[in-house]
Design a protein around this motif. Structure first.
Motif, PDB file in Angstrom:
ATOM      1  N   ILE A 295      -6.717  -9.859   3.538  1.00 12.31           N
ATOM      2  CA  ILE A 295      -5.530  -9.434   2.802  1.00 12.31           C
ATOM      3  C   ILE A 295      -4.533  -8.857   3.798  1.00 12.31           C
ATOM      4  CG2 ILE A 295      -4.673  -8.125   0.832  1.00 12.31           C
ATOM      5  CD1 ILE A 295      -6.959  -9.952   0.082  1.00 12.31           C
ATOM      6  N   GLU A 296      -3.266  -9.255   3.670  1.00 15.39           N
ATOM      7  CA  GLU A 296      -2.225  -8.748   4.560  1.00 15.39           C
ATOM      8  C   GLU A 296      -1.348  -7.725   3.841  1.00 15.39           C
ATOM      9  OE1 GLU A 296       1.648 -10.231   7.202  1.00 15.39           O
ATOM     10  OE2 GLU A 296       0.462 -11.673   6.057  1.00 15.39           O
ATOM     11  N   VAL A 297      -1.022  -6.644   4.524  1.00 19.59           N
ATOM     12  CA  VAL A 297      -0.116  -5.624   4.002  1.00 19.59           C
ATOM     13  C   VAL A 297       1.310  -6.000   4.374  1.00 19.59           C
ATOM     14  CG1 VAL A 297       0.547  -3.195   4.087  1.00 19.59           C
ATOM     15  CG2 VAL A 297      -1.874  -3.827   4.202  1.00 19.59           C
ATOM     16  N   VAL A 298       2.181  -6.138   3.359  1.00 19.78           N
ATOM     17  CA  VAL A 298       3.565  -6.535   3.631  1.00 19.78           C
ATOM     18  C   VAL A 298       4.565  -5.419   3.356  1.00 19.78           C
ATOM     19  CG1 VAL A 298       3.080  -8.981   3.202  1.00 19.78           C
ATOM     20  CG2 VAL A 298       3.830  -7.512   1.315  1.00 19.78           C
ATOM     21  N   GLY A 299       4.123  -4.320   2.773  1.00 14.58           N
ATOM     22  CA  GLY A 299       5.051  -3.234   2.483  1.00 14.58           C
ATOM     23  C   GLY A 299       4.319  -1.931   2.221  1.00 14.58           C
ATOM     24  N   VAL A 300       5.042  -0.828   2.375  1.00 11.74           N
ATOM     25  CA  VAL A 300       4.474   0.507   2.169  1.00 11.74           C
ATOM     26  C   VAL A 300       5.357   1.271   1.180  1.00 11.74           C
ATOM     27  CG1 VAL A 300       3.816   2.699   3.231  1.00 11.74           C
ATOM     28  CG2 VAL A 300       3.500   0.546   4.502  1.00 11.74           C
ATOM     29  N   LEU A 301       4.739   1.815   0.125  1.00 10.27           N
ATOM     30  CA  LEU A 301       5.443   2.600  -0.889  1.00 10.27           C
ATOM     31  C   LEU A 301       5.143   4.084  -0.709  1.00 10.27           C
ATOM     32  CD1 LEU A 301       4.723   0.519  -4.136  1.00 10.27           C
ATOM     33  CD2 LEU A 301       6.664   0.325  -2.579  1.00 10.27           C
ATOM     34  N   ASN A 302       5.955   4.903  -1.342  1.00  6.71           N
ATOM     35  CA  ASN A 302       5.656   6.334  -1.354  1.00  6.71           C
ATOM     36  C   ASN A 302       4.354   6.572  -2.115  1.00  6.71           C
ATOM     37  OD1 ASN A 302       7.167   5.668  -3.884  1.00  6.71           O
ATOM     38  ND2 ASN A 302       6.748   7.818  -4.331  1.00  6.71           N
ATOM     39  N   THR A 303       3.673   7.663  -1.816  1.00  2.33           N
ATOM     40  CA  THR A 303       2.409   7.987  -2.477  1.00  2.33           C
ATOM     41  C   THR A 303       2.691   8.692  -3.788  1.00  2.33           C
ATOM     42  OG1 THR A 303       1.217   8.151  -0.383  1.00  2.33           O
ATOM     43  CG2 THR A 303       0.240   9.251  -2.282  1.00  2.33           C
ATOM     44  N   ALA A 304       2.423   7.996  -4.875  1.00  2.00           N
ATOM     45  CA  ALA A 304       2.583   8.580  -6.212  1.00  2.00           C
ATOM     46  C   ALA A 304       1.231   9.091  -6.697  1.00  2.00           C
ATOM     47  CB  ALA A 304       3.138   7.537  -7.176  1.00  2.00           C
TER      48      ALA A 304
ATOM     49  N   VAL B 245       0.854  -1.187   0.000  1.00  2.00           N
ATOM     50  CA  VAL B 245       0.000   0.000   0.000  1.00  2.00           C
ATOM     51  C   VAL B 245       0.890   1.237   0.000  1.00  2.00           C
ATOM     52  CG1 VAL B 245      -1.865  -1.185   1.214  1.00  2.00           C
ATOM     53  CG2 VAL B 245      -0.167   0.118   2.524  1.00  2.00           C
ATOM     54  N   ASN B 246       0.310   2.381  -0.321  1.00  2.00           N
ATOM     55  CA  ASN B 246       1.095   3.611  -0.246  1.00  2.00           C
ATOM     56  C   ASN B 246       0.874   4.295   1.098  1.00  2.00           C
ATOM     57  OD1 ASN B 246      -1.457   4.684  -0.543  1.00  2.00           O
ATOM     58  ND2 ASN B 246      -0.984   5.902  -2.354  1.00  2.00           N
ATOM     59  N   THR B 247       1.627   5.341   1.347  1.00  2.00           N
ATOM     60  CA  THR B 247       1.547   6.014   2.647  1.00  2.00           C
ATOM     61  C   THR B 247       0.178   6.648   2.863  1.00  2.00           C
ATOM     62  OG1 THR B 247       2.547   7.976   1.620  1.00  2.00           O
ATOM     63  CG2 THR B 247       4.020   6.472   2.783  1.00  2.00           C
ATOM     64  N   ALA B 248      -0.486   7.103   1.780  1.00  2.00           N
ATOM     65  CA  ALA B 248      -1.822   7.685   1.930  1.00  2.00           C
ATOM     66  C   ALA B 248      -2.817   6.638   2.419  1.00  2.00           C
ATOM     67  CB  ALA B 248      -2.284   8.278   0.603  1.00  2.00           C
ATOM     68  N   PHE B 249      -2.690   5.387   1.942  1.00  2.00           N
ATOM     69  CA  PHE B 249      -3.548   4.300   2.408  1.00  2.00           C
ATOM     70  C   PHE B 249      -3.294   4.035   3.887  1.00  2.00           C
ATOM     71  CE2 PHE B 249      -4.814   0.000   3.251  1.00  2.00           C
ATOM     72  CZ  PHE B 249      -5.866  -0.275   2.395  1.00  2.00           C
ATOM     73  N   ALA B 250      -2.023   3.969   4.262  1.00  2.00           N
ATOM     74  CA  ALA B 250      -1.680   3.688   5.660  1.00  2.00           C
ATOM     75  C   ALA B 250      -2.214   4.777   6.584  1.00  2.00           C
ATOM     76  CB  ALA B 250      -0.160   3.554   5.805  1.00  2.00           C
ATOM     77  N   GLU B 251      -2.092   6.053   6.166  1.00  2.00           N
ATOM     78  CA  GLU B 251      -2.575   7.156   7.001  1.00  2.00           C
ATOM     79  C   GLU B 251      -4.091   7.182   7.065  1.00  2.00           C
ATOM     80  OE1 GLU B 251      -1.043   9.353   8.954  1.00  2.00           O
ATOM     81  OE2 GLU B 251       0.796   8.219   8.593  1.00  2.00           O
ATOM     82  N   ARG B 252      -4.758   6.755   6.010  1.00  2.00           N
ATOM     83  CA  ARG B 252      -6.213   6.767   6.001  1.00  2.00           C
ATOM     84  C   ARG B 252      -6.782   5.744   6.986  1.00  2.00           C
ATOM     85  NH1 ARG B 252     -10.120   7.415   2.027  1.00  2.00           N
ATOM     86  NH2 ARG B 252      -8.976   9.330   1.533  1.00  2.00           N
ATOM     87  N   PHE B 253      -6.204   4.547   7.008  1.00  2.00           N
ATOM     88  CA  PHE B 253      -6.813   3.465   7.782  1.00  2.00           C
ATOM     89  C   PHE B 253      -6.087   3.151   9.096  1.00  2.00           C
ATOM     90  CE2 PHE B 253      -8.055   2.627   3.339  1.00  2.00           C
ATOM     91  CZ  PHE B 253      -9.432   2.693   3.491  1.00  2.00           C
ATOM     92  N   TRP B 254      -4.796   3.443   9.182  1.00  2.00           N
ATOM     93  CA  TRP B 254      -4.069   3.185  10.439  1.00  2.00           C
ATOM     94  C   TRP B 254      -3.186   4.391  10.756  1.00  2.00           C
ATOM     95  CZ3 TRP B 254      -3.560  -0.682   6.441  1.00  2.00           C
ATOM     96  CH2 TRP B 254      -4.498  -1.716   6.554  1.00  2.00           C
ATOM     97  N   PRO B 255      -3.777   5.540  10.976  1.00  2.00           N
ATOM     98  CA  PRO B 255      -2.980   6.755  11.202  1.00  2.00           C
ATOM     99  C   PRO B 255      -2.087   6.632  12.422  1.00  2.00           C
ATOM    100  CG  PRO B 255      -5.285   7.095  11.819  1.00  2.00           C
ATOM    101  CD  PRO B 255      -5.223   5.787  11.117  1.00  2.00           C
ATOM    102  N   GLY B 256      -0.825   7.038  12.239  1.00  2.00           N
ATOM    103  CA  GLY B 256       0.126   7.026  13.345  1.00  2.00           C
ATOM    104  C   GLY B 256       0.667   5.660  13.693  1.00  2.00           C
ATOM    105  N   ARG B 257       0.259   4.630  12.923  1.00  2.00           N
ATOM    106  CA  ARG B 257       0.728   3.268  13.210  1.00  2.00           C
ATOM    107  C   ARG B 257       1.340   2.646  11.950  1.00  2.00           C
ATOM    108  NH1 ARG B 257      -4.701   0.644  15.363  1.00  2.00           N
ATOM    109  NH2 ARG B 257      -5.517   2.109  13.798  1.00  2.00           N
ATOM    110  N   SER B 258       2.156   1.650  12.150  1.00  2.00           N
ATOM    111  CA  SER B 258       2.748   0.944  11.015  1.00  2.00           C
ATOM    112  C   SER B 258       1.681   0.103  10.322  1.00  2.00           C
ATOM    113  CB  SER B 258       3.893   0.047  11.476  1.00  2.00           C
ATOM    114  OG  SER B 258       4.353  -0.758  10.400  1.00  2.00           O
ATOM    115  N   ALA B 259       1.654   0.173   8.984  1.00  2.00           N
ATOM    116  CA  ALA B 259       0.674  -0.599   8.222  1.00  2.00           C
ATOM    117  C   ALA B 259       1.152  -2.015   7.942  1.00  2.00           C
ATOM    118  CB  ALA B 259       0.384   0.107   6.902  1.00  2.00           C
ATOM    119  N   VAL B 260       2.450  -2.266   8.056  1.00  2.00           N
ATOM    120  CA  VAL B 260       2.992  -3.593   7.758  1.00  2.00           C
ATOM    121  C   VAL B 260       2.443  -4.601   8.764  1.00  2.00           C
ATOM    122  CG1 VAL B 260       5.088  -4.980   7.586  1.00  2.00           C
ATOM    123  CG2 VAL B 260       5.074  -2.622   6.728  1.00  2.00           C
ATOM    124  N   GLY B 261       1.904  -5.690   8.234  1.00  2.00           N
ATOM    125  CA  GLY B 261       1.314  -6.725   9.085  1.00  2.00           C
ATOM    126  C   GLY B 261      -0.162  -6.527   9.347  1.00  2.00           C
TER     127      GLY B 261
END
Length: 705
Positions: free
Chosen positions: A494-503, A467-483
């Motif tokens: 579905i499991e998140v295994v990595g975070v990409l920059n927001t393009a 997922v990108n950083t915008a996804f991580a901030e939308r659903f798990w703000p302030g927390r790591s999205a990995v896992g």
């Protein structure tokens, strides 16, 4: 280009074939049937020379062999103007001929299908809209497929479609804006002509007075003067048509980074010539009438006795109004151009989040027989062949390239503790399927976690995503999205295994948009973008890359090939065209306004030559005389600039939606434009004023005003 149509399409439109027959309902009764094709008239002429024996021939289109049954009529330009259609194929053959829209017949989330319908006798358009609204409401209540609360049917009269309904929403206001700009430049040109005619009328006062005294009627003289004006206007119109033809030729030959090849008939036909002629005649009459009336409104005895050719205050005021009006219109155009140039600068400075390194793109459709393991083998074989090229560094694949204007893809996301938007059953998030090489070759950055591995593509592997950083901030703000985990529409975890920059996903000006990246095996369509990172010039490497693709898989259907930089540039094309067009017209307007100001000041100086001589002979300072004459022109500029800034501020809202990162009332633009205008106007007014300040007082006193 193909146009997929229903088998009753031509019957609904009541078209007759140019040759053979058109599609009929019996040609394609069910999905996968209809191995026939109707050629467009232009393609029939171009590819087959209009040969009637083309009927019965077989053509290879995609994975199908289709038999030619007819040729469409010559006057039918296909559904969307500007896009060259080669053939019409039954929609039931979509899987065989169109790898981009495999689910077009079943998916309710497909928005690329357009329906043409003929209303029953007596049924109004509004009644049809009400009926379709009821159907949409029924779909919502039944929760059919992906039908959501804000989905509606848009009913548009065929006569109102210009190019393509989604594009027309942008095209129509832009066309009106361009017409307004051209109209403003025309007004400035006509104002210049009117000012010239007023000055000429003053010089011809005695001639007109003599004609009137000898029995000529005022109406006859007005007609003569108007004919002269209209002839001047027609001559200017002829020159304008020549320049317009030259400009259209340059536009047609311009290498614009359009997402689709557009072919529009921009020739100067009879309608264009008639319109230009009418505009020239009307402009000549409207702007020549006031000078003609002024020239014939005379006191005969006074004019014949008086040796002076002075024009009087009323004519001077009218010339002043014309100059101030030109300046006001020039300010409006300059402000609009400045806003677009500023927006373009902001847009050019936006980092898309990918594409930092040169790369070549190939949008390819895999043969219909290639799916699953065979498709992966095909992709690997192509990548291996391309990466062997000396100028290619690496290769990556993606099924939904970012900033693609020709389509998008979403996935449904349900996250525990995060409610979907009102009226929705789930979050609809932009998605793409990528392989392990895409991140490196695209220039995106893995900020946290890991990239995909070959094991993630195994059929029994648990589903994972990046997922990108915008996804991580939308659903798990302030927390790591990995896992973290979420569910899709089918209930899969579905499991998140990595975070990409927001393009940037859909446009360069968009706010950070959540995005999901799935393994390439989850690609929704067998049409993929190959991204080949190259060393050096990507334009030079593109032919070699495309040749390697075709050599690896001869049956591959190549939808598009271009560089990644050209692909991204499409996003700034509207602003580039707007800035260049408005800039050119604004510069032309400024030039004409400056010429008008120069002419007005020059004429005023000539009228005041005796006054200048008297002032100089009485010992007036030369610089003081120049300032006096200069002020006469600058006050017109200041008055016009004030009016122009006010008009620009009022009309700025019309272009607000086209600007990026710049306010419609941008202070820098509204300060810089009048400043530039004043500098140019100062030069235009100073030149004749300086020349007048250097005259010989004796010659000025001896001469006549």
């Amino acid at each position: 280009m193909l146009e997929l149509v229903s088998s009753n399409f031509f019957q609904v439109l009541r078209l007759r074939p140019e040759l053979g027959r058109l599609l009929e309902p019996a040609d394609a009764p069910v999905k996968g049937t209809g191995e026939v094709v109707v050629l467009s008239h232009p393609y029939w002429q171009r590819a087959f020379g209009g040969d009637p024996s083309v009927l019965g021939r077989e053509l290879s289109i995609g994975a199908a062999r289709l038999r030619v049954i007819g040729v469409a009529p010559e006057d039918y330009p296909a559904s969307f103007r500007g896009i060259s259609i080669h053939a019409f194929v039954p929609m039931m053959m979509v899987e065989q001929v169109d790898r981009l829209n495999l689910d077009q017949l079943e998916s309710r989330s497909t928005h690329g299908t357009f329906v043409k319908a003929r209303l029953r006798p007596g049924v109004t358009l509004e009644q049809a809209r009400v009926s379709l609204a009821r159907i949409a409401t029924s779909f919502k209540e039944q929760r059919l497929g992906e039908w959501e609360g804000d989905d509606q049917f848009n009913l548009i009269p065929a006569s109102e479609v210009i190019l393509w309904p989604p594009l027309d929403k942008v095209l129509v206001p832009v066309a009106w804006m361009l017409m307004a700009v051209v109209g403003m430049v025309l007004v400035i040109a006509c104002a210049n002509l009117a000012a010239f005619l007023l000055a000429r009328a003053i010089d011809r006062r005695k001639e007109v007075a003599v004609r009137l005294a000898m029995g000529a009627s005022r109406g006859q003289l007005i007609s003569q003067l108007l004919i002269e004006t209209v002839l001047l206007s027609l001559a200017g119109g002829a020159v304008g048509l020549g320049l317009g033809r030259l400009a259209l030729g340059l536009l047609v030959r311009a290498d614009l980074p359009l997402p689709l090849p557009i072919h529009l008939d921009l020739s100067l036909d009879a309608r264009v010539l008639a319109f230009a002629t009418v505009v020239a005649v009307v402009a000549g009459v409207l702007f020549g009438l006031a000078p003609a009336l002024q020239a014939t409104r005379l006191d005969l005895a006074t004019v014949i006795r008086d040796e002076s050719t002075g024009g009087g205050r009323s004519k001077g005021r009218l010339r002043s109004v014309l100059v101030a009006g030109q300046v006001a219109v020039s300010v409006v155009l300059l402000v609009a151009a400045g806003l677009f140039v500023r927006s373009l600068g902001v847009l050019k400075g936006i980092d898309p989040g990918f594409g930092r390194q040169p790369a070549a793109l190939a949008w390819v459709g895999l043969p219909s027989a290639h799916s699953g393991i065979m498709a992966q083998a095909t992709v690997d074989r192509i990548a291996q062949r391309v990466v062997e090229l000396p100028q290619v560094r690496s290769v990556g694949w993606i099924d939904n390239l970012l900033l693609n204007t020709l389509g998008s893809s979403t996935t449904s996301v349900l996250v525990d503790g995060v409610e979907p938007p009102p009226g929705r059953n789930a979050w609809e998030i932009q998605r793409a399927a990528i392989d392990t090489g895409y991140i490196g070759v695209s220039g995106q950055s893995l900020l946290e976690g890991r990239n995909f591995t070959a094991a993630d593509s195994d059929s029994g592997a648990p589903p994972v995503v990046l997922v990108n950083t915008a996804f991580a901030e939308r659903f798990w703000p302030g927390r790591s999205a990995v896992g973290r985990r979420y569910h899709d529409a089918a209930g899969n975890e579905i499991e998140v295994v990595g975070v990409l920059n927001t393009a940037k996903a859909r446009s360069l000006a968009e706010s950070p948009t959540p995005f999901v990246y799935e393994p390439l095996t989850a690609a929704k369509y067998p049409v993929l973008w190959m991204v080949a990172g190259v060393d050096g010039n990507a334009d030079l490497a593109l032919p070699a890359v495309l040749g390697a693709v075709r050599a690896a898989e001869p049956d591959l259907f190549v939808v598009q090939s271009k560089t990644l930089a050209r692909h991204i540039r499409v996003m700034s094309l509207p602003l580039e065209l707007g800035a260049s067009t408005l800039g050119a017209f604004a510069a032309l307007a400024l030039l004409m306004a400056s010429i008008g100001l120069y002419g007005t000041v020059s004429y005023a100086v000539a009228q005041r030559s005796r006054e200048v001589g008297i002032r100089l002979s009485l010992g007036a300072d030369q610089r003081a005389v120049i300032r006096l004459l200069l002020w006469g022109g600058l006050r017109l500029v200041l008055a016009g600039a004030v009016v122009g800034v006010a008009l620009a501020a009022i009309g700025a809202g019309a272009v607000r939606g086209l600007l990026v990162g710049v306010a419609a009332l941008d202070p820098l633009t509204f300060v810089a434009v009048p400043a530039v205008l004043l500098v140019v106007a100062l030069i235009a007014a100073y030149l004749p004023a300086r020349a007048a300040g250097r005259v010989d007082p004796t010659s000025a006193l001896r001469g006549r005003d």
